[in-house]
Design an enzyme around this catalytic site. Structure first.
Site, mmCIF file in Angstrom:
data_model
loop_
_atom_site.group_PDB
_atom_site.id
_atom_site.type_symbol
_atom_site.label_atom_id
_atom_site.label_comp_id
_atom_site.label_asym_id
_atom_site.label_seq_id
_atom_site.Cartn_x
_atom_site.Cartn_y
_atom_site.Cartn_z
ATOM 1 C CG ASN A 47 -0.373 -0.099 2.537
ATOM 2 O OD1 ASN A 47 0.555 -0.874 2.769
ATOM 3 N ND2 ASN A 47 -0.890 0.674 3.477
ATOM 4 C CD GLU A 49 -1.337 5.070 4.676
ATOM 5 O OE1 GLU A 49 -1.990 4.169 5.202
ATOM 6 O OE2 GLU A 49 -0.741 5.941 5.353
ATOM 7 C CB CYS A 58 -5.289 -1.315 -1.860
ATOM 8 S SG CYS A 58 -6.660 -0.427 -1.111
ATOM 9 C CD GLU A 60 -5.416 -5.896 -1.057
ATOM 10 O OE1 GLU A 60 -4.774 -4.808 -0.921
ATOM 11 O OE2 GLU A 60 -6.294 -6.245 -0.266
ATOM 12 C CB CYS A 91 -11.084 -2.645 0.048
ATOM 13 S SG CYS A 91 -10.276 -1.996 -1.433
ATOM 14 C CB CYS A 94 -8.602 -4.690 -3.810
ATOM 15 S SG CYS A 94 -7.482 -3.347 -3.372
#
Length: 135
Positions: A47, A49, A58, A60, A91, A94
């Protein structure tokens, strides 16, 4: 598709290593992912940010995009590692991205406690929107 125990171990280990590269100064939630493609290659992601939270990505999706950038189009499995007591599933965003390249992909979730969860993308995203829905 069923994964061999050695494939599971390699994929989870790759996801765990990828989490170490995560850029998570805001959430402190370092996630790693590893994607196994039909060619047998493993592509990883973490991930990333951003101070403008909506621009974060993310692990994934980073792993899937890395695989696609490497010329891969068929995802067999995705492993996700989180620094939690319980495994964390991908999520919704993803799941949708994984669906584009692996609608029946095996999803492996692992965490620091050693607990694991295994399912498939089609179980996590029933009735998914995809290419078949477009003219």
């Amino acid at each position: 598709m069923s994964l061999a125990p050695a494939q599971r171990r390699r994929l989870i280990a790759a996801a765990r290593r990828a989490a170490q590269a995560a850029y998570a100064p805001y959430s402190k939630f370092r996630v790693g992912a590893a994607v196994l493609t039909r060619s047998g290659k493993i592509h990883t992601g973490c991930n990333v940010e951003n101070a403008s939270y909506g621009l974060s990505n993310c692990a994934e999706r980073t792993a899937v995009f890395t695989a696609v950038a490497g010329g891969e189009r068929k995802i067999v499995a995705v492993a996700v590692y989180t620094p939690t007591r319980k495994p964390t599933l991908p999520c919704g965003a993803c799941r949708q991205v994984i669906n584009e390249f692996g609608p029946k992909a095996v999803i492996l979730c692992a965490c620091r406690s050693g607990e694991r969860l295994e399912t498939t993308l089609d179980q996590l995203l029933p009735g998914a929107f995809g290419r078949r829905n477009l003219p």
